[in-house]
Design an enzyme around this catalytic site. Structure first.
Site, PDB file in Angstrom:
ATOM      1  N   ASP A   8       0.891  -1.151   0.000  1.00 52.75           N
ATOM      2  CA  ASP A   8       0.000   0.000   0.000  1.00 52.75           C
ATOM      3  C   ASP A   8       0.946   1.222   0.000  1.00 52.75           C
ATOM      4  O   ASP A   8       2.138   1.081   0.304  1.00 52.75           O
ATOM      5  CB  ASP A   8      -0.839  -0.047   1.284  1.00 52.75           C
ATOM      6  CG  ASP A   8      -1.722   1.163   1.456  1.00 52.75           C
ATOM      7  OD1 ASP A   8      -2.514   1.450   0.569  1.00 52.75           O
ATOM      8  OD2 ASP A   8      -1.604   1.825   2.512  1.00 52.75           O
ATOM      9  N   LEU A   9       0.444   2.397  -0.367  1.00 51.50           N
ATOM     10  CA  LEU A   9       1.349   3.558  -0.443  1.00 51.50           C
ATOM     11  C   LEU A   9       1.202   4.474   0.788  1.00 51.50           C
ATOM     12  O   LEU A   9       2.093   4.564   1.628  1.00 51.50           O
ATOM     13  CB  LEU A   9       1.059   4.330  -1.740  1.00 51.50           C
ATOM     14  CG  LEU A   9       1.880   5.590  -1.989  1.00 51.50           C
ATOM     15  CD1 LEU A   9       3.365   5.283  -2.085  1.00 51.50           C
ATOM     16  CD2 LEU A   9       1.412   6.264  -3.290  1.00 51.50           C
ATOM     17  N   ASP A  10       0.037   5.134   0.870  1.00 55.20           N
ATOM     18  CA  ASP A  10      -0.182   6.086   1.966  1.00 55.20           C
ATOM     19  C   ASP A  10      -0.197   5.348   3.309  1.00 55.20           C
ATOM     20  O   ASP A  10      -1.005   4.455   3.514  1.00 55.20           O
ATOM     21  CB  ASP A  10      -1.525   6.808   1.783  1.00 55.20           C
ATOM     22  CG  ASP A  10      -1.526   7.686   0.542  1.00 55.20           C
ATOM     23  OD1 ASP A  10      -0.434   7.963   0.015  1.00 55.20           O
ATOM     24  OD2 ASP A  10      -2.612   8.093   0.102  1.00 55.20           O
ATOM     25  N   THR A  16       1.323  10.439   3.701  1.00 58.32           N
ATOM     26  CA  THR A  16       0.598  11.496   2.988  1.00 58.32           C
ATOM     27  C   THR A  16      -0.677  11.886   3.735  1.00 58.32           C
ATOM     28  O   THR A  16      -1.319  12.868   3.374  1.00 58.32           O
ATOM     29  CB  THR A  16       0.212  11.048   1.561  1.00 58.32           C
ATOM     30  OG1 THR A  16      -0.301   9.741   1.659  1.00 58.32           O
ATOM     31  CG2 THR A  16       1.397  11.074   0.626  1.00 58.32           C
ATOM     32  N   LYS A  44      -8.421   7.242   6.245  1.00 64.20           N
ATOM     33  CA  LYS A  44      -7.262   6.471   5.779  1.00 64.20           C
ATOM     34  C   LYS A  44      -7.688   5.238   4.983  1.00 64.20           C
ATOM     35  O   LYS A  44      -8.501   4.453   5.449  1.00 64.20           O
ATOM     36  CB  LYS A  44      -6.378   6.072   6.968  1.00 64.20           C
ATOM     37  CG  LYS A  44      -5.672   7.268   7.551  1.00 64.20           C
ATOM     38  CD  LYS A  44      -4.656   6.885   8.602  1.00 64.20           C
ATOM     39  CE  LYS A  44      -3.971   8.138   9.129  1.00 64.20           C
ATOM     40  NZ  LYS A  44      -3.108   7.866  10.276  1.00 64.20           N
ATOM     41  N   SER A 113      -2.412   1.011  -4.436  1.00 65.75           N
ATOM     42  CA  SER A 113      -2.926   2.144  -3.663  1.00 65.75           C
ATOM     43  C   SER A 113      -4.233   2.667  -4.231  1.00 65.75           C
ATOM     44  O   SER A 113      -4.397   2.768  -5.447  1.00 65.75           O
ATOM     45  CB  SER A 113      -1.892   3.275  -3.679  1.00 65.75           C
ATOM     46  OG  SER A 113      -2.465   4.472  -3.212  1.00 65.75           O
ATOM     47  N   ALA A 114      -5.139   3.033  -3.321  1.00 68.69           N
ATOM     48  CA  ALA A 114      -6.419   3.608  -3.736  1.00 68.69           C
ATOM     49  C   ALA A 114      -6.249   5.012  -4.315  1.00 68.69           C
ATOM     50  O   ALA A 114      -7.161   5.547  -4.942  1.00 68.69           O
ATOM     51  CB  ALA A 114      -7.350   3.676  -2.529  1.00 68.69           C
ATOM     52  N   LYS A 144     -11.066  -1.107  -1.331  1.00 67.30           N
ATOM     53  CA  LYS A 144     -10.830  -2.043  -0.230  1.00 67.30           C
ATOM     54  C   LYS A 144     -11.959  -1.849   0.786  1.00 67.30           C
ATOM     55  O   LYS A 144     -12.383  -0.708   0.971  1.00 67.30           O
ATOM     56  CB  LYS A 144      -9.481  -1.732   0.448  1.00 67.30           C
ATOM     57  CG  LYS A 144      -8.269  -1.842  -0.490  1.00 67.30           C
ATOM     58  CD  LYS A 144      -7.036  -1.207   0.163  1.00 67.30           C
ATOM     59  CE  LYS A 144      -5.908  -1.027  -0.819  1.00 67.30           C
ATOM     60  NZ  LYS A 144      -4.754  -0.294  -0.279  1.00 67.30           N
ATOM     61  N   GLU A 168       0.181  -3.384   4.664  1.00 62.32           N
ATOM     62  CA  GLU A 168      -0.990  -2.498   4.764  1.00 62.32           C
ATOM     63  C   GLU A 168      -1.078  -1.768   6.104  1.00 62.32           C
ATOM     64  O   GLU A 168      -0.742  -2.343   7.129  1.00 62.32           O
ATOM     65  CB  GLU A 168      -2.263  -3.334   4.639  1.00 62.32           C
ATOM     66  CG  GLU A 168      -3.007  -3.191   3.349  1.00 62.32           C
ATOM     67  CD  GLU A 168      -3.622  -1.818   3.085  1.00 62.32           C
ATOM     68  OE1 GLU A 168      -3.729  -0.981   3.995  1.00 62.32           O
ATOM     69  OE2 GLU A 168      -4.020  -1.590   1.934  1.00 62.32           O
ATOM     70  N   ASP A 169      -1.558  -0.528   6.062  1.00 72.38           N
ATOM     71  CA  ASP A 169      -1.758   0.210   7.314  1.00 72.38           C
ATOM     72  C   ASP A 169      -3.238   0.350   7.655  1.00 72.38           C
ATOM     73  O   ASP A 169      -3.576   0.819   8.741  1.00 72.38           O
ATOM     74  CB  ASP A 169      -1.137   1.609   7.242  1.00 72.38           C
ATOM     75  CG  ASP A 169      -1.915   2.526   6.331  1.00 72.38           C
ATOM     76  OD1 ASP A 169      -2.272   2.091   5.212  1.00 72.38           O
ATOM     77  OD2 ASP A 169      -2.202   3.676   6.730  1.00 72.38           O
TER      78      ASP A 169
HETATM   79  P1  B16 Z   1      -6.623  10.339  -3.763  1.00 75.47           P
HETATM   80  P2  B16 Z   1      -3.687   4.171   0.085  1.00 75.47           P
HETATM   81  C1  B16 Z   1      -5.501   6.191   0.008  1.00 75.47           C
HETATM   82  O1  B16 Z   1      -4.237   5.665  -0.299  1.00 75.47           O
HETATM   83  C2  B16 Z   1      -5.449   7.077   1.252  1.00 75.47           C
HETATM   84  O2  B16 Z   1      -5.104   6.298   2.384  1.00 75.47           O
HETATM   85  C3  B16 Z   1      -6.784   7.735   1.478  1.00 75.47           C
HETATM   86  O3  B16 Z   1      -6.746   8.566   2.622  1.00 75.47           O
HETATM   87  C4  B16 Z   1      -7.172   8.545   0.232  1.00 75.47           C
HETATM   88  O4  B16 Z   1      -8.460   9.129   0.385  1.00 75.47           O
HETATM   89  C5  B16 Z   1      -7.175   7.612  -0.983  1.00 75.47           C
HETATM   90  O5  B16 Z   1      -5.883   7.019  -1.117  1.00 75.47           O
HETATM   91  C6  B16 Z   1      -7.521   8.346  -2.270  1.00 75.47           C
HETATM   92  O6  B16 Z   1      -6.531   9.270  -2.557  1.00 75.47           O
HETATM   93  O7  B16 Z   1      -7.572  11.411  -3.362  1.00 75.47           O
HETATM   94  O8  B16 Z   1      -5.192  10.813  -3.897  1.00 75.47           O
HETATM   95  O9  B16 Z   1      -7.077   9.582  -4.998  1.00 75.47           O
HETATM   96  O10 B16 Z   1      -3.615   4.103   1.567  1.00 75.47           O
HETATM   97  O11 B16 Z   1      -4.642   3.177  -0.548  1.00 75.47           O
HETATM   98  O12 B16 Z   1      -2.309   4.150  -0.554  1.00 75.47           O
HETATM   99 MG    MG Z   2      -2.808   3.169   3.368  1.00 77.56          MG
END
Ligand code: B16
Ligand code: MG
Length: 214
Positions: A8-10, A16, A44, A113-114, A144, A168-169
């Site tokens: 996962d990224l964030d 972030t 998150k 990552s989402a 997810k 994953e966090d």
């Molecule tokens: P964006 P992950 C997620 O990333 C974030 O944890 C979440 O807080 C955020 O709303 C989502 O990405 C969408 O991000 O607005 O940049 O498309 O944890 O799946 O890496």
């Molecule tokens: Mg995350």
């Protein structure tokens, strides 16, 4: 036999969440909605539109789809401004060294990552070349805990789900990976990520034993 690690990224590679918070806070302030750091925890791992829904719900605000899109776009512009100033020093300690160990040992690597801003972030951190496959929010239709994103990563990596370890966090991410038989290493608080196969607080000093002893 583990053949790939999916990250996962964030919250795993980089924090972030603080930039998401600043941008959502700016929007919430404009709308007169009280939005705290504690509320931010609920965002998150959640998609951009779902995050907006949570904030509107906090303010008891009902808007139509068009209005919501305008607000989400506004927040994203601020968010992109913040992340465009990010640098390599913001990568969590030990992450790069661990990925290098994986690659030296022929274990494939992917990002799942989402975030639709995944590519901007990886570019800013100069990390794109460290991953064989990058799956982001523009490539999936189900968030997810649906396992779509992890299944797609396995498919692109040309490995079976049970040959993957996911880092994953978010609770929803842990559930998603487990639903398709992947091993999961939680990154963060063991009380929150209790369904993961194991939990780490940091990548510092990590070696291959972590994935082989799951
Ligand atoms: P964006 P992950 C997620 O990333 C974030 O944890 C979440 O807080 C955020 O709303 C989502 O990405 C969408 O991000 O607005 O940049 O498309 O944890 O799946 O890496
Ligand atoms: Mg995350």
């Amino acid at each position: 036999m583990i053949k790939a690690c999916i990250f996962d990224l964030d919250g795993v590679i980089v924090d972030t969440a603080k930039y998401h918070y600043l941008a959502w806070k700016k929007l919430a302030d404009e709308l007169g909605i009280n939005f705290t750091l504690e509320d931010n925890e609920r965002l998150k791992g959640v998609s951009r539109m779902q995050s907006l829904e949570i904030i509107l719900e906090l303010g008891n605000l009902k808007l139509d789809e068009k209005e919501k899109e305008v607000l989400a776009e506004k927040k994203n512009k601020w968010y992109v401004e913040y992340i465009s100033r990010m640098g390599k020093s913001e990568i969590f300690p030990g992450v790069e060294a661990f990925i290098d160990i994986l690659r030296e040992n022929n274990i494939k690597t992917a990002i799942a990552s989402a975030s639709k801003n995944t590519r901007i972030i990886l570019e800013r951190l100069d990390l794109e070349k460290k991953f064989d496959v990058i799956i982001d929010g523009t490539m999936i239709s189900k968030a997810k805990p649906d396992p779509e994103i992890f299944l797609k990563a396995a498919e692109y990596l040309k490995v079976q789900p049970n040959e993957c370890v996911v880092f994953e966090d978010a609770v929803a991410g842990v559930e998603a990976a487990k639903r398709v038989g992947m091993k999961v290493i939680g990154v963060g608080d063991p009380d929150i990520l209790k369904d993961a196969h194991t939990v780490i607080q940091s990548f510092e000093g990590l070696d291959l034993s972590i994935i082989y002893n799951l």
